[in-house]
Design an enzyme around this catalytic site. Sequence first.
Site, PDB file in Angstrom:
ATOM      1  N   ILE A 124      -7.006  54.065 119.146  1.00 13.97           N
ATOM      2  CA  ILE A 124      -6.712  52.998 121.068  1.00 13.97           C
ATOM      3  C   ILE A 124      -5.807  52.056 120.105  1.00 13.97           C
ATOM      4  O   ILE A 124      -5.229  51.688 119.308  1.00 13.97           O
ATOM      5  CB  ILE A 124      -7.881  52.248 121.028  1.00 13.97           C
ATOM      6  CG1 ILE A 124      -7.417  51.752 122.082  1.00 13.97           C
ATOM      7  CG2 ILE A 124      -8.673  51.405 120.142  1.00 13.97           C
ATOM      8  CD1 ILE A 124      -8.823  50.623 123.332  1.00 13.97           C
ATOM      9  N   MET A 126      -3.350  49.360 121.845  1.00 15.26           N
ATOM     10  CA  MET A 126      -3.445  48.259 122.231  1.00 15.26           C
ATOM     11  C   MET A 126      -2.769  47.222 121.800  1.00 15.26           C
ATOM     12  O   MET A 126      -1.211  46.347 123.109  1.00 15.26           O
ATOM     13  CB  MET A 126      -5.603  47.234 122.687  1.00 15.26           C
ATOM     14  CG  MET A 126      -6.267  48.370 123.493  1.00 15.26           C
ATOM     15  SD  MET A 126      -7.576  47.455 123.336  1.00 15.26           S
ATOM     16  CE  MET A 126      -7.928  47.242 121.500  1.00 15.26           C
ATOM     17  N   PRO A 129       3.808  44.795 119.256  1.00 19.74           N
ATOM     18  CA  PRO A 129       4.479  43.760 117.944  1.00 19.74           C
ATOM     19  C   PRO A 129       4.352  41.966 118.586  1.00 19.74           C
ATOM     20  O   PRO A 129       3.712  41.603 117.882  1.00 19.74           O
ATOM     21  CB  PRO A 129       5.166  44.158 117.829  1.00 19.74           C
ATOM     22  CG  PRO A 129       5.873  45.397 118.101  1.00 19.74           C
ATOM     23  CD  PRO A 129       4.659  45.677 118.897  1.00 19.74           C
ATOM     24  N   GLU A 245     -17.593  47.678 120.609  1.00 23.78           N
ATOM     25  CA  GLU A 245     -16.324  47.002 119.710  1.00 23.78           C
ATOM     26  C   GLU A 245     -17.017  45.992 118.646  1.00 23.78           C
ATOM     27  O   GLU A 245     -16.593  45.804 117.585  1.00 23.78           O
ATOM     28  CB  GLU A 245     -15.076  47.091 119.991  1.00 23.78           C
ATOM     29  CG  GLU A 245     -13.885  47.255 119.113  1.00 23.78           C
ATOM     30  CD  GLU A 245     -12.642  46.788 119.470  1.00 23.78           C
ATOM     31  OE1 GLU A 245     -12.636  47.878 119.975  1.00 23.78           O
ATOM     32  OE2 GLU A 245     -11.583  47.128 118.654  1.00 23.78           O
ATOM     33  N   ARG A 271     -25.930  40.606  83.039  1.00 26.92           N
ATOM     34  CA  ARG A 271     -24.601  39.708  82.247  1.00 26.92           C
ATOM     35  C   ARG A 271     -25.357  38.421  81.074  1.00 26.92           C
ATOM     36  O   ARG A 271     -25.621  37.994  82.365  1.00 26.92           O
ATOM     37  CB  ARG A 271     -23.543  39.841  82.812  1.00 26.92           C
ATOM     38  CG  ARG A 271     -22.221  38.799  83.086  1.00 26.92           C
ATOM     39  CD  ARG A 271     -21.178  39.149  81.565  1.00 26.92           C
ATOM     40  NE  ARG A 271     -20.436  38.734  81.634  1.00 26.92           N
ATOM     41  CZ  ARG A 271     -19.696  39.066  80.343  1.00 26.92           C
ATOM     42  NH1 ARG A 271     -19.807  39.860  79.888  1.00 26.92           N
ATOM     43  NH2 ARG A 271     -18.336  38.849  80.053  1.00 26.92           N
ATOM     44  N   GLN A 339     -16.650  35.106  92.906  1.00 29.73           N
ATOM     45  CA  GLN A 339     -17.096  34.493  91.267  1.00 29.73           C
ATOM     46  C   GLN A 339     -18.201  34.729  90.583  1.00 29.73           C
ATOM     47  O   GLN A 339     -18.288  34.588  89.136  1.00 29.73           O
ATOM     48  CB  GLN A 339     -17.371  33.257  92.185  1.00 29.73           C
ATOM     49  CG  GLN A 339     -16.932  31.895  91.143  1.00 29.73           C
ATOM     50  CD  GLN A 339     -15.674  31.157  91.028  1.00 29.73           C
ATOM     51  OE1 GLN A 339     -15.273  32.114  91.381  1.00 29.73           O
ATOM     52  NE2 GLN A 339     -15.598  30.777  89.933  1.00 29.73           N
ATOM     53  N   GLY A 342     -17.355  36.733  87.602  1.00 31.29           N
ATOM     54  CA  GLY A 342     -16.885  36.062  86.103  1.00 31.29           C
ATOM     55  C   GLY A 342     -15.477  37.093  86.665  1.00 31.29           C
ATOM     56  O   GLY A 342     -14.725  37.868  88.071  1.00 31.29           O
ATOM     57  N   GLY A 343     -14.853  37.238  85.736  1.00 32.02           N
ATOM     58  CA  GLY A 343     -12.954  38.250  85.566  1.00 32.02           C
ATOM     59  C   GLY A 343     -13.468  39.533  85.753  1.00 32.02           C
ATOM     60  O   GLY A 343     -12.503  39.954  86.366  1.00 32.02           O
ATOM     61  N   ASN A 369     -11.407  35.342 115.633  1.00 32.34           N
ATOM     62  CA  ASN A 369     -12.535  34.949 115.907  1.00 32.34           C
ATOM     63  C   ASN A 369     -13.054  33.713 116.353  1.00 32.34           C
ATOM     64  O   ASN A 369     -13.695  33.219 117.143  1.00 32.34           O
ATOM     65  CB  ASN A 369     -13.082  34.435 113.893  1.00 32.34           C
ATOM     66  CG  ASN A 369     -14.220  35.447 113.651  1.00 32.34           C
ATOM     67  OD1 ASN A 369     -14.345  36.669 114.205  1.00 32.34           O
ATOM     68  ND2 ASN A 369     -14.495  35.604 112.398  1.00 32.34           N
TER      69      ASN A 369
HETATM   70  C1  LIG Z   1      -6.380  46.618 109.510  1.00 32.00           C
HETATM   71  C2  LIG Z   1      -6.836  46.073 111.478  1.00 32.00           C
HETATM   72  C3  LIG Z   1      -5.947  47.192 112.088  1.00 32.00           C
HETATM   73  C4  LIG Z   1      -6.425  46.950 113.875  1.00 32.00           C
HETATM   74  N1  LIG Z   1      -6.508  47.961 114.566  1.00 32.00           N
HETATM   75  C5  LIG Z   1      -6.216  48.014 115.710  1.00 32.00           C
HETATM   76  C6  LIG Z   1      -6.339  49.077 116.671  1.00 32.00           C
HETATM   77  O1  LIG Z   1      -6.705  50.336 116.796  1.00 32.00           O
HETATM   78  N2  LIG Z   1      -6.092  48.849 117.541  1.00 32.00           N
HETATM   79  C7  LIG Z   1      -5.550  48.301 118.413  1.00 32.00           C
HETATM   80  O2  LIG Z   1      -4.676  47.757 119.695  1.00 32.00           O
HETATM   81  N3  LIG Z   1      -4.991  47.227 117.724  1.00 32.00           N
HETATM   82  C8  LIG Z   1      -5.391  46.989 115.893  1.00 32.00           C
HETATM   83  N4  LIG Z   1      -5.695  45.372 115.260  1.00 32.00           N
HETATM   84  C9  LIG Z   1      -4.841  45.187 116.556  1.00 32.00           C
HETATM   85  C10 LIG Z   1      -6.176  43.118 116.210  1.00 32.00           C
HETATM   86  O3  LIG Z   1      -6.629  43.468 117.246  1.00 32.00           O
HETATM   87  C11 LIG Z   1      -4.594  42.011 116.365  1.00 32.00           C
HETATM   88  O4  LIG Z   1      -4.417  42.168 115.381  1.00 32.00           O
HETATM   89  C12 LIG Z   1      -6.171  41.096 117.136  1.00 32.00           C
HETATM   90  O5  LIG Z   1      -6.136  40.976 117.993  1.00 32.00           O
HETATM   91  C13 LIG Z   1      -4.924  39.713 116.648  1.00 32.00           C
HETATM   92  O6  LIG Z   1      -3.599  39.980 117.861  1.00 32.00           O
HETATM   93  P1  LIG Z   1      -2.083  39.223 116.865  1.00 32.00           P
HETATM   94  O7  LIG Z   1      -2.383  39.863 115.209  1.00 32.00           O
HETATM   95  O8  LIG Z   1      -0.996  39.465 117.570  1.00 32.00           O
HETATM   96  O9  LIG Z   1      -2.629  37.996 116.846  1.00 32.00           O
HETATM   97  P2  LIG Z   1      -2.007  36.463 117.699  1.00 32.00           P
HETATM   98  O10 LIG Z   1      -2.552  36.766 118.917  1.00 32.00           O
HETATM   99  O11 LIG Z   1      -0.720  36.324 117.222  1.00 32.00           O
HETATM  100  O12 LIG Z   1      -3.012  35.198 116.777  1.00 32.00           O
HETATM  101  C14 LIG Z   1      -2.332  34.449 115.492  1.00 32.00           C
HETATM  102  C15 LIG Z   1      -3.499  33.509 115.752  1.00 32.00           C
HETATM  103  O13 LIG Z   1      -3.525  32.314 117.062  1.00 32.00           O
HETATM  104  C16 LIG Z   1      -5.039  32.633 116.725  1.00 32.00           C
HETATM  105  N5  LIG Z   1      -4.951  32.375 118.683  1.00 32.00           N
HETATM  106  C17 LIG Z   1      -4.714  33.619 119.557  1.00 32.00           C
HETATM  107  N6  LIG Z   1      -4.902  32.840 120.605  1.00 32.00           N
HETATM  108  C18 LIG Z   1      -5.514  31.929 120.445  1.00 32.00           C
HETATM  109  C19 LIG Z   1      -6.433  31.311 121.388  1.00 32.00           C
HETATM  110  N7  LIG Z   1      -6.484  31.173 123.258  1.00 32.00           N
HETATM  111  N8  LIG Z   1      -6.758  29.912 121.462  1.00 32.00           N
HETATM  112  C20 LIG Z   1      -6.691  30.024 119.464  1.00 32.00           C
HETATM  113  N9  LIG Z   1      -6.163  30.791 118.594  1.00 32.00           N
HETATM  114  C21 LIG Z   1      -6.088  31.554 119.098  1.00 32.00           C
HETATM  115  C22 LIG Z   1      -5.303  33.730 116.323  1.00 32.00           C
HETATM  116  O14 LIG Z   1      -7.120  33.748 116.731  1.00 32.00           O
HETATM  117  C23 LIG Z   1      -4.865  33.659 115.354  1.00 32.00           C
HETATM  118  O15 LIG Z   1      -5.285  33.062 114.414  1.00 32.00           O
HETATM  119  C24 LIG Z   1      -5.758  45.418 113.929  1.00 32.00           C
HETATM  120  C25 LIG Z   1      -5.518  44.829 113.223  1.00 32.00           C
HETATM  121  C26 LIG Z   1      -5.779  45.407 111.994  1.00 32.00           C
HETATM  122  C27 LIG Z   1      -5.180  43.966 110.674  1.00 32.00           C
END
Ligand SMILES: Cc1cc2nc3c(=O)[nH]c(=O)nc-3n(C[C@H](O)[C@H](O)[C@H](O)COP(=O)(O)OP(=O)(O)OC[C@H]3O[C@@H](n4cnc5c(N)ncnc54)[C@H](O)[C@@H]3O)c2cc1C
Length: 388
Positions: A124, A126, A129, A245, A271, A339, A342-343, A369
Amino acid sequence: MPRYRWETEEHDLFRESLRKFLEKEAVPHYEQWEHDRLIPKSFWKKLGEMGFLCPQVEEKYGGLGLDFSFGVVIEEEMERVGAGLTGVGLHNDIVVPYIEAYGTEEQKKRFLPGCVTGDLITAIAMTEPGTGSDLANIRTTAIKDGDHYIVNGQKTFITNGINTNLALVAVKTDPKAEPKHRGVSLLLIEEGTPGFTKGRKLDKVGMYSQDTAELYFEDCRVPATNLLGEEGKGFKYMMEKLQQERLTVAIGAQTAMEDMLEITLDYVKSREAFGRPVAAFQNTQFKLAELATEAELGKAFLESLIADHLEGKDIVTKVSMAKYWITETARKAAAECMQLHGGYGYMEEYKIARWYRDIPVMSIYAGTNEIMKTIIAKNMGLSGGRKA
Ligand SMILES: Cc1cc2nc3c(=O)[nH]c(=O)nc-3n(C[C@H](O)[C@H](O)[C@H](O)COP(=O)(O)OP(=O)(O)OC[C@H]3O[C@@H](n4cnc5c(N)ncnc54)[C@H](O)[C@@H]3O)c2cc1C
């Protein structure tokens, strides 16, 4: 002993056969997959042959017609092997349910059987960059041209991105729509469609064996029959399906927490330091007593949440709570358990080291979160919260 009160003998048997299968087909190879940064497609095919891919799919499309409770068993058993198997849960419980819920009969007949056999591996897409949390702001466009959409844009962080041959892609069919989310639609884009290419396999901090990649679309001509559901309803569909999800992510974190507790209990008992087992120190006892309590709290919360979800109740607020609290608790637990090792806890050959780097991303994907807390706050009637 069943894990949850709602489990039946059928779940027990299903779990037992999956565990045996994974002990033979996944555990001995997992280190190699971590090294390769990829799970071979042959493993997906074996999962399909055994009925462990999308067991919820209706029998007429090749599935077993089971409910999500069997998906829970699969999520847990995969996670016990390692978080790098997350892509299977994403295929089973996240992507394929979109096709089941919103697909036309023709789409279901075309795609679901392959999803069940493992010939089709879904993803999926969504995130882009420029935007992740703010999904209404995606830039990838899909402009209608006769009986095709011309897709242009880029996606990133896509789980199963390398292995996928069927990507469900969030696009803007109406880039000028106001409010913006009304311009979002979902397209099923098949590997081999001219203009659809895969970028690099991304180098992650953890979850090595799960392939995460960039996807590119350049004047990619997608048949209009590959539109999923209705134009402009993509955002609504995502908000609906993101609930399951988030539940699967919480289930993964809970399983990790229980596994960390088990391996750490074993370690501190064997340990010795200062002539006593590490388990004899009050600090160790208190830390593990706290962790065991948190694991019980998480399990009780999940038990009722899964039951509510199976009954079709609205779980938006509670699943946001579970996703945030259980992933956060698991993250803290990983540091505490490391922790206590340990190592040795910092050494690759100890499973706790892998958990330590695999768990933090659970607080980030499927909605961070912070976003979970904005949903909870909004649904508590607090102003300024994000619309759930
Ligand atoms: C290993 C991995 C697998 C993934 N797999 C998928 C996948 O299969 N398909 C897909 O589409 N995506 C995938 N993702 C993307 C993932 O869902 C996004 O990285 C995530 O939703 C956060 O978006 P962002 O990285 O653009 O962070 P940003 O949206 O830029 O957020 C940066 C920070 O700002 C905070 N922030 C943003 N808006 C607010 C708000 N309104 N209030 C408070 N804080 C806020 C965020 O919580 C975060 O701490 C994956 C990511 C990873 C790392």
